[in-house]
Design a protein around this motif. Structure first.
Motif, PDB file in Angstrom:
ATOM      1  N   ASP A 261      12.339   9.093  -1.365  1.00 26.73           N
ATOM      2  CA  ASP A 261      12.314   9.883  -0.130  1.00 26.73           C
ATOM      3  C   ASP A 261      10.957   9.788   0.551  1.00 26.73           C
ATOM      4  OD1 ASP A 261      14.936  10.696  -0.484  1.00 26.73           O
ATOM      5  OD2 ASP A 261      14.374  12.501  -1.599  1.00 26.73           O
ATOM      6  N   HIS A 262       9.886   9.870  -0.230  1.00 27.74           N
ATOM      7  CA  HIS A 262       8.547   9.751   0.347  1.00 27.74           C
ATOM      8  C   HIS A 262       8.332   8.372   0.960  1.00 27.74           C
ATOM      9  CE1 HIS A 262       6.695  13.148  -2.374  1.00 27.74           C
ATOM     10  NE2 HIS A 262       7.629  13.575  -1.545  1.00 27.74           N
ATOM     11  N   ILE A 263       8.831   7.347   0.286  1.00 28.78           N
ATOM     12  CA  ILE A 263       8.664   5.977   0.784  1.00 28.78           C
ATOM     13  C   ILE A 263       9.431   5.770   2.086  1.00 28.78           C
ATOM     14  CG2 ILE A 263       9.199   3.554   0.287  1.00 28.78           C
ATOM     15  CD1 ILE A 263       8.589   4.225  -2.691  1.00 28.78           C
ATOM     16  N   LYS A 264      10.662   6.246   2.146  1.00 30.35           N
ATOM     17  CA  LYS A 264      11.450   6.120   3.376  1.00 30.35           C
ATOM     18  C   LYS A 264      10.803   6.873   4.532  1.00 30.35           C
ATOM     19  CE  LYS A 264      15.939   5.498   1.098  1.00 30.35           C
ATOM     20  NZ  LYS A 264      17.266   6.109   0.854  1.00 30.35           N
ATOM     21  N   ALA A 265      10.180   8.003   4.234  1.00 28.87           N
ATOM     22  CA  ALA A 265       9.601   8.847   5.277  1.00 28.87           C
ATOM     23  C   ALA A 265       8.449   8.180   6.015  1.00 28.87           C
ATOM     24  CB  ALA A 265       9.132  10.170   4.679  1.00 28.87           C
ATOM     25  N   VAL A 266       7.748   7.239   5.374  1.00 27.57           N
ATOM     26  CA  VAL A 266       6.622   6.580   6.037  1.00 27.57           C
ATOM     27  C   VAL A 266       7.051   5.321   6.789  1.00 27.57           C
ATOM     28  CG1 VAL A 266       4.917   7.507   4.443  1.00 27.57           C
ATOM     29  CG2 VAL A 266       5.996   5.308   3.923  1.00 27.57           C
ATOM     30  N   ALA A 267       8.336   4.992   6.760  1.00 28.91           N
ATOM     31  CA  ALA A 267       8.917   3.905   7.557  1.00 28.91           C
ATOM     32  C   ALA A 267       8.290   2.539   7.282  1.00 28.91           C
ATOM     33  CB  ALA A 267       8.811   4.233   9.051  1.00 28.91           C
ATOM     34  N   PRO A 268       8.482   2.003   6.081  1.00 27.76           N
ATOM     35  CA  PRO A 268       8.001   0.651   5.787  1.00 27.76           C
ATOM     36  C   PRO A 268       8.839  -0.380   6.541  1.00 27.76           C
ATOM     37  CG  PRO A 268       9.305   1.506   3.954  1.00 27.76           C
ATOM     38  CD  PRO A 268       9.184   2.624   4.939  1.00 27.76           C
ATOM     39  N   PRO A 269       8.382  -1.649   6.589  1.00 30.21           N
ATOM     40  CA  PRO A 269       7.212  -2.215   5.907  1.00 30.21           C
ATOM     41  C   PRO A 269       5.927  -2.041   6.704  1.00 30.21           C
ATOM     42  CG  PRO A 269       8.388  -3.962   7.029  1.00 30.21           C
ATOM     43  CD  PRO A 269       9.185  -2.703   7.258  1.00 30.21           C
ATOM     44  N   PHE A 270       4.795  -2.284   6.025  1.00 31.08           N
ATOM     45  CA  PHE A 270       3.475  -2.195   6.639  1.00 31.08           C
ATOM     46  C   PHE A 270       2.827  -3.569   6.684  1.00 31.08           C
ATOM     47  CE2 PHE A 270       4.344   2.091   5.425  1.00 31.08           C
ATOM     48  CZ  PHE A 270       3.679   2.881   6.359  1.00 31.08           C
ATOM     49  N   ASP A 271       1.886  -3.715   7.621  1.00 27.30           N
ATOM     50  CA  ASP A 271       1.126  -4.964   7.701  1.00 27.30           C
ATOM     51  C   ASP A 271       0.136  -5.078   6.548  1.00 27.30           C
ATOM     52  OD1 ASP A 271       2.164  -5.975  10.301  1.00 27.30           O
ATOM     53  OD2 ASP A 271       1.228  -4.141  11.063  1.00 27.30           O
ATOM     54  N   TYR A 272      -0.455  -3.938   6.194  1.00 29.80           N
ATOM     55  CA  TYR A 272      -1.425  -3.901   5.106  1.00 29.80           C
ATOM     56  C   TYR A 272      -1.135  -2.718   4.187  1.00 29.80           C
ATOM     57  CZ  TYR A 272      -4.437  -7.316   7.488  1.00 29.80           C
ATOM     58  OH  TYR A 272      -4.932  -8.443   8.065  1.00 29.80           O
ATOM     59  N   ILE A 273      -1.281  -2.942   2.893  1.00 28.46           N
ATOM     60  CA  ILE A 273      -1.267  -1.874   1.898  1.00 28.46           C
ATOM     61  C   ILE A 273      -2.615  -1.895   1.211  1.00 28.46           C
ATOM     62  CG2 ILE A 273      -0.200  -0.985  -0.218  1.00 28.46           C
ATOM     63  CD1 ILE A 273       2.362  -2.476   0.607  1.00 28.46           C
ATOM     64  N   ILE A 274      -3.318  -0.762   1.212  1.00 27.35           N
ATOM     65  CA  ILE A 274      -4.648  -0.725   0.617  1.00 27.35           C
ATOM     66  C   ILE A 274      -4.719   0.382  -0.434  1.00 27.35           C
ATOM     67  CG2 ILE A 274      -5.704  -1.619   2.734  1.00 27.35           C
ATOM     68  CD1 ILE A 274      -6.839   1.196   3.236  1.00 27.35           C
ATOM     69  N   GLY A 275      -5.663   0.238  -1.339  1.00 24.37           N
ATOM     70  CA  GLY A 275      -5.888   1.255  -2.356  1.00 24.37           C
ATOM     71  C   GLY A 275      -7.136   0.916  -3.139  1.00 24.37           C
ATOM     72  N   THR A 276      -7.897   1.931  -3.533  1.00 25.87           N
ATOM     73  CA  THR A 276      -9.107   1.716  -4.324  1.00 25.87           C
ATOM     74  C   THR A 276      -9.101   2.651  -5.526  1.00 25.87           C
ATOM     75  OG1 THR A 276     -10.347   3.282  -2.922  1.00 25.87           O
ATOM     76  CG2 THR A 276     -10.498   0.948  -2.358  1.00 25.87           C
TER      77      THR A 276
END
Length: 323
Positions: free
Chosen positions: A136-151
């Motif tokens: 549900d959280h993933i659908k709510a942000v409306a993927p796909p994205f151009d970039y996925i980042i994380g540190t």
């Protein structure tokens, strides 16, 4: 995390200059959640963007309007690096971290707009809750994205499965994945690299491409893309399970000890040269400069050097039992 704790006397603020802006990121030292601390890798990531913002893929003209999602955003440092280059960023974390993340985003966005109210170089940042693996959280942000980042999002093996499932679900065929990680446990780091190698085309950013000050031998940045044909979230889950993650519930405190023992071995330090090599998983060997931590120009420590020494001291003290 109670909202009023953010204004407590023990709350600290990190001032960080990046891409011409003085940003301020609040931390909550009283919180038991790792996400309420500004971790060094996020600063290394933002400064990497600053150094390379006039070149190729990271220049504002190429990034303007690109959709970016930050996983495990914490205090929000890395996301601002992308937003200052024109990206539209969705900063995400667990619900316990969201109030502090929102506060930092609102405060720094206001500072940026006051300084450059007519500038169109700044993109946008919005904050939302995202638990890895939550459909549900993933659908709510409306993927796909151009970039996925994380540190610093991989600090225990049991997180690899949910993280990879989430990355796959947020990706499209042209998605670029940019992750940074500080090596705290050799076993976790090696497992992470092997898992990524199975799923992605992986490139390690050489130290020469990073900011000359904001870097450290234990901090690595990775730029990745899905191997063709694109794998599914189910395949990512299967890949992780085949790696036999034996210590899925083991915490980071126990894992840190594995690498710190070898790092502090005097004999190994004396035999270490001025550089080491890292395999970028595609067969190319990248040479990395490893500056001795005991070299203090002019006998003074910069803010960054003080952070790194503080990090080392904290790890050493954790292994000392005082009776």
């Amino acid at each position: 995390m109670e909202a009023d704790r953010l204004n407590s006397p023990s709350t600290s603020v990190i001032t960080f200059e990046v891409l011409g802006h003085q940003l301020q990121f609040s931390q909550d030292p009283n919180s038991k959640h790792l996400g309420t601390t500004v971790w060094d890798t996020s600063m290394v990531f933002a400064k990497f963007l600053e150094k390379n913002c006039r070149k190729r893929r990271f220049c504002p003209s190429k990034l303007k309007g690109k959709r970016v999602i930050e996983l495990g955003a914490g205090c929000g440092v890395a996301g601002f690096g992308m937003a200052l280059l024109g990206c539209d960023v969705v900063s995400t974390d667990q619900i316990e971290v969201v109030p502090l993340l929102k506060r930092n985003v609102e405060h720094n966005t206001s500072r940026i707009m006051q300084m450059n109210s007519n500038s169109d170089s700044f993109g946008s940042i919005q904050v939302t809750e995202l638990d890895w693996g939550n459909e549900d959280h993933i659908k709510a942000v409306a993927p796909p994205f151009d970039y996925i980042i994380g540190t610093d999002v991989v600090y225990a093996e049991h997180l690899l499965g949910p993280l990879l499932q989430t990355i796959i679900a947020l990706s499209g065929p042209k998605t670029t994945i940019m992750l940074g990680n500080e090596i705290r446990s050799t076993s976790v780091h090696e497992r992470m690299l092997q898992t990524w190698k199975n799923l992605f085309e992986v490139k390690i950013v050489p130290k020469a491409k990073m900011d000359s000050k904001y870097q450290h031998p234990s901090i690595q940045l990775f730029i990745m893309g899905l191997k063709p044909p694109a794998v599914t979230a189910e395949k990512a889950d299967n890949t992780v399970s085949k790696e036999k993650l034996d210590n899925k519930t083991q915490g980071i405190d126990q894992q840190v000890n594995e690498v710190e023992t070898s790092k502090t071995d005097p004999d190994k330090k004396e035999n270490r040269g001025s550089s080491s090599t890292v395999d970028d998983l595609d067969g190319e060997i990248i040479e990395e400069n490893c500056l001795p931590l005991t070299r203090l120009p002019d006998g003074k420590l910069s803010d960054w050097e003080a952070r790194r020494y503080g990090s080392m001291a904290a790890r050493l003290l954790r292994d000392i039992n005082i009776t």
